[in-house]
Design a protein around this motif. Structure first.
Motif, PDB file in Angstrom:
ATOM      1  N   ARG A   1     -10.559 -45.575  87.368  1.00 42.20           N
ATOM      2  CA  ARG A   1     -12.110 -46.181  88.627  1.00 42.20           C
ATOM      3  C   ARG A   1     -13.021 -45.523  87.770  1.00 42.20           C
ATOM      4  N   ALA A   2     -12.792 -44.811  87.031  1.00 39.15           N
ATOM      5  CA  ALA A   2     -14.581 -44.125  86.405  1.00 39.15           C
ATOM      6  C   ALA A   2     -14.505 -44.661  85.413  1.00 39.15           C
ATOM      7  N   LEU A   3     -13.787 -44.674  84.260  1.00 38.98           N
ATOM      8  CA  LEU A   3     -13.824 -45.122  82.605  1.00 38.98           C
ATOM      9  C   LEU A   3     -13.679 -46.152  82.671  1.00 38.98           C
ATOM     10  N   GLY A   4     -12.029 -47.344  83.519  1.00 39.76           N
ATOM     11  CA  GLY A   4     -11.796 -47.743  83.194  1.00 39.76           C
ATOM     12  C   GLY A   4     -10.066 -48.018  82.003  1.00 39.76           C
ATOM     13  N   PRO A   5     -10.167 -49.468  82.201  1.00 40.54           N
ATOM     14  CA  PRO A   5      -8.931 -49.519  80.832  1.00 40.54           C
ATOM     15  C   PRO A   5      -8.582 -48.657  79.921  1.00 40.54           C
ATOM     16  N   GLY A   6     -10.371 -47.363  79.162  1.00 36.45           N
ATOM     17  CA  GLY A   6     -10.031 -47.299  78.298  1.00 36.45           C
ATOM     18  C   GLY A   6      -9.449 -45.379  78.130  1.00 36.45           C
ATOM     19  N   TYR A   7      -9.559 -45.493  79.825  1.00 33.54           N
ATOM     20  CA  TYR A   7      -9.223 -44.027  80.363  1.00 33.54           C
ATOM     21  C   TYR A   7      -8.129 -43.335  79.303  1.00 33.54           C
ATOM     22  N   PHE A   8      -7.347 -44.955  79.102  1.00 32.06           N
ATOM     23  CA  PHE A   8      -5.237 -44.479  78.088  1.00 32.06           C
ATOM     24  C   PHE A   8      -5.677 -43.885  76.846  1.00 32.06           C
ATOM     25  N   TRP A   9      -7.087 -44.119  76.711  1.00 31.65           N
ATOM     26  CA  TRP A   9      -7.346 -43.874  75.066  1.00 31.65           C
ATOM     27  C   TRP A   9      -6.725 -42.659  74.652  1.00 31.65           C
ATOM     28  N   LYS A  10      -7.784 -42.059  75.636  1.00 31.46           N
ATOM     29  CA  LYS A  10      -6.734 -40.456  75.215  1.00 31.46           C
ATOM     30  C   LYS A  10      -5.704 -39.858  75.524  1.00 31.46           C
ATOM     31  N   PHE A  11      -4.796 -40.647  76.267  1.00 38.44           N
ATOM     32  CA  PHE A  11      -3.671 -40.513  75.746  1.00 38.44           C
ATOM     33  C   PHE A  11      -2.529 -40.690  74.416  1.00 38.44           C
ATOM     34  N   PHE A  12      -3.372 -42.377  74.184  1.00 40.80           N
ATOM     35  CA  PHE A  12      -2.711 -42.929  72.582  1.00 40.80           C
ATOM     36  C   PHE A  12      -3.781 -43.299  71.944  1.00 40.80           C
ATOM     37  N   ASN A  13      -4.197 -42.409  71.222  1.00 44.29           N
ATOM     38  CA  ASN A  13      -5.920 -42.683  70.559  1.00 44.29           C
ATOM     39  C   ASN A  13      -5.487 -43.043  69.316  1.00 44.29           C
ATOM     40  N   ILE A  14      -4.722 -44.698  68.982  1.00 44.69           N
ATOM     41  CA  ILE A  14      -4.273 -45.257  68.249  1.00 44.69           C
ATOM     42  C   ILE A  14      -5.578 -45.914  67.380  1.00 44.69           C
ATOM     43  N   LYS A  15      -6.819 -45.765  67.736  1.00 37.44           N
ATOM     44  CA  LYS A  15      -8.115 -46.262  66.895  1.00 37.44           C
ATOM     45  C   LYS A  15      -7.802 -45.479  65.884  1.00 37.44           C
ATOM     46  N   ALA A  16      -7.749 -43.651  66.216  1.00 37.80           N
ATOM     47  CA  ALA A  16      -8.582 -42.257  65.971  1.00 37.80           C
ATOM     48  C   ALA A  16      -7.814 -42.922  64.084  1.00 37.80           C
ATOM     49  N   LEU A  17      -6.218 -43.515  64.147  1.00 39.22           N
ATOM     50  CA  LEU A  17      -5.764 -43.917  62.783  1.00 39.22           C
ATOM     51  C   LEU A  17      -6.596 -43.613  61.256  1.00 39.22           C
ATOM     52  N   ARG A  18      -7.751 -44.834  61.968  1.00 42.02           N
ATOM     53  CA  ARG A  18      -8.388 -45.595  61.061  1.00 42.02           C
ATOM     54  C   ARG A  18      -9.089 -44.604  59.897  1.00 42.02           C
ATOM     55  N   HIS A  19      -9.466 -43.152  60.619  1.00 41.76           N
ATOM     56  CA  HIS A  19     -10.433 -41.952  59.790  1.00 41.76           C
ATOM     57  C   HIS A  19      -9.457 -40.961  58.691  1.00 41.76           C
ATOM     58  N   GLY A  20      -8.382 -41.342  58.704  1.00 46.32           N
ATOM     59  CA  GLY A  20      -7.607 -41.095  57.785  1.00 46.32           C
ATOM     60  C   GLY A  20      -7.359 -39.574  58.288  1.00 46.32           C
ATOM     61  N   PHE A  21      -6.692 -38.410  57.426  1.00 43.34           N
ATOM     62  CA  PHE A  21      -5.767 -37.394  58.130  1.00 43.34           C
ATOM     63  C   PHE A  21      -6.976 -36.548  59.068  1.00 43.34           C
ATOM     64  N   MET A  22      -7.683 -36.699  59.629  1.00 44.13           N
ATOM     65  CA  MET A  22      -8.452 -36.408  60.887  1.00 44.13           C
ATOM     66  C   MET A  22      -8.151 -37.041  62.279  1.00 44.13           C
ATOM     67  N   GLY A  23      -8.026 -38.191  61.785  1.00 43.03           N
ATOM     68  CA  GLY A  23      -7.662 -39.538  62.724  1.00 43.03           C
ATOM     69  C   GLY A  23      -6.189 -38.856  63.278  1.00 43.03           C
ATOM     70  N   VAL A  24      -4.802 -38.698  62.262  1.00 48.84           N
ATOM     71  CA  VAL A  24      -3.502 -38.676  62.471  1.00 48.84           C
ATOM     72  C   VAL A  24      -4.069 -37.206  63.306  1.00 48.84           C
ATOM     73  N   ILE A  25      -4.573 -36.046  62.879  1.00 55.36           N
ATOM     74  CA  ILE A  25      -4.610 -35.565  63.648  1.00 55.36           C
ATOM     75  C   ILE A  25      -5.491 -35.766  65.322  1.00 55.36           C
ATOM     76  N   GLU A  26      -6.246 -36.249  65.616  1.00 60.54           N
ATOM     77  CA  GLU A  26      -6.667 -36.637  66.768  1.00 60.54           C
ATOM     78  C   GLU A  26      -5.122 -37.368  67.295  1.00 60.54           C
TER      79      GLU A  26
END
Length: 429
Positions: free
Chosen positions: A317-342
């Motif tokens: 309710r507070a953050l919308g569907p984007g709330y679930f990105w904190k559990f499956f942060n697939i977008k972070a994979l674009r940032h290389g090694f640190m993205g994999v860590i995220e």
């Protein structure tokens, strides 16, 4: 030396009066219950074993009376007479009763069998009271307790709502309860919910207050006499030993005497030389009608699921569907090694969310279940003196566990409604 004796003399006298008063109270308990036991056995009042013991008791009583009369000349004795004499008499009576009924005493005989606290049967699963009722599931004693808890919480809510107004209700009768409930709710809302949740406090607080009141009521109702001690007596099953019973009018009393092996079975065992195993005693166990609700893992897991589910609801309710990105942060994979860590950190967030259910469930269940086991064992050992201390401790533990459950739910909701990299809301908005 003489000056020291004159100064300390009155205090030594007061201490002696206290000790002797406590001894007289203990002696009175033994005399009363022993005489009552003799009368129930039809022997008559013959608790005093000999004339020597009778003379000794008379001498002690006379000494206490003489010391009190002599001490009444001192102003301090008159001022603290209740503390020095009445309170020690009561404490001594409680101590004597506890020793008489506990394992250090003989137990009050009824029809030739000692009536004492029975060592409780420690079971994690709730006991069924009926056969299959709904969807093949029986009615258990914790289900009945849950219905009572629901009625009490709803009753408190209706009471507070009916007496709510610009002026506080009168401080008498149910007005005292309404005032106490209003004070509790206001303290939790103003001092906790508004500070932690900010502008969302008004919408989230009904859930938090409901959790707090339900857990608190469940914990405290389990301490009411009758819970886990009144129920139906059934034959012991499996390897359970069981106890002997006494039929006293319409009541069946469970005694502390282990069930005896029937003479016939014992004879067959002797003849067979033990080839067919040991003969089983025909004992009985108690299946209580009511059991503390928080000692049922089904209740704590269910409440934990509701709390964690509502955390997700308020996060969406507070953050919308984007709330679930904190559990499956697939977008972070674009940032290389640190993205994999995220991305791996986001998976850890998912694991921690599931762990919240286990943490909620077993914290409440473990504390309350262990407390009731401890109370049962203490009642078996010294039934009327020691358990009072642990009862006070369990009242405090029940309150603290309800507060912790509510507080953690509140903090988790505040963290879920805060955006990525933001702090939870503070203050008033």
């Amino acid at each position: 030396m003489g000056k020291l004796i004159r100064r300390m003399g009155p205090y030594l006298l007061l201490g002696l009066i206290v000790l002797l008063s406590c001894g007289v109270g203990s002696q009175a308990a033994f005399w009363l219950f022993g005489s009552l036991g003799d009368l129930l056995r039809g022997v008559g009042t013959t608790f005093l074993a000999s004339a020597t013991s009778l003379v000794g008791i008379i001498i002690i009583d006379a000494l206490v009376i003489a010391l009190v009369l002599w001490g009444l000349r001192d102003v301090r004795v008159i001022r603290y007479f209740q503390t020095l004499v009445i309170v020690p008499l009561i404490l001594g009576f409680v101590l004597g009763t506890s020793l008489f009924f506990g394992t250090l005493g003989q137990g009050l005989p009824v029809m030739g069998k000692p009536i004492k606290a029975v060592l409780p049967v420690i079971l994690v699963k709730p006991e069924p009271l009926t056969g299959p009722v709904l969807f093949g599931a029986p009615l258990t004693n914790t289900m009945v307790a849950m219905l009572l808890v629901d009625l009490v919480v709803l009753g408190l809510g209706f009471l507070a709502a009916r007496r709510a107004g610009p002026l506080p209700p009168p401080v008498r009768g149910l007005g005292i309860l309404a005032n106490l409930l209003e004070f509790l709710i206001e303290a939790l809302y103003e001092n906790l919910a508004k500070v932690v949740l900010g502008h969302r406090a008004r919408r989230v607080f009904p859930l938090l207050a409901s959790i707090f009141l339900m857990v608190l009521t469940a914990n405290w109702m389990g301490l009411v006499p009758g819970f886990e001690s009144i129920g139906k007596v059934e034959p012991a099953h499996g390897s359970e030993g069981g106890y002997a019973v006494i039929h006293w009018g319409p009541l069946t009393l469970l005694t502390a005497e282990p069930a005896a092996v029937p003479a016939e079975a014992a004879g067959h065992e002797a003849e067979g030389g033990g080839e067919h195993g040991e003969a089983k005693a025909e004992g009985f166990v108690l299946v209580p009608y009511l059991r503390a609700l928080s000692t049922d893992l089904n209740f704590t897991v269910g409440l934990a699921l509701v709390a964690v589910f509502m955390v997700q609801v308020w996060g969406v309710r507070a953050l919308g569907p984007g709330y679930f990105w904190k559990f499956f942060n697939i977008k972070a994979l674009r940032h290389g090694f640190m993205g994999v860590i995220e991305f791996l950190v986001s998976l850890l967030e998912l694991i921690s969310e599931v762990a919240k259910i286990l943490s909620f469930s077993f914290r409440l269940f473990g504390n309350i279940f262990a407390g009731h086991v401890l109370l049962g064992i203490m009642m078996f050992l010294l039934p009327l003196l020691v358990p009072a201390i642990f009862y006070g401790l369990e009242i405090f533990v029940g309150l603290i566990q309800a507060f912790i459950f509510m507080m953690l739910t509140m903090v988790f909701i505040a963290l879920a409604t805060a955006g990525h990299g933001q702090e939870p809301s503070e203050g008033h908005h």
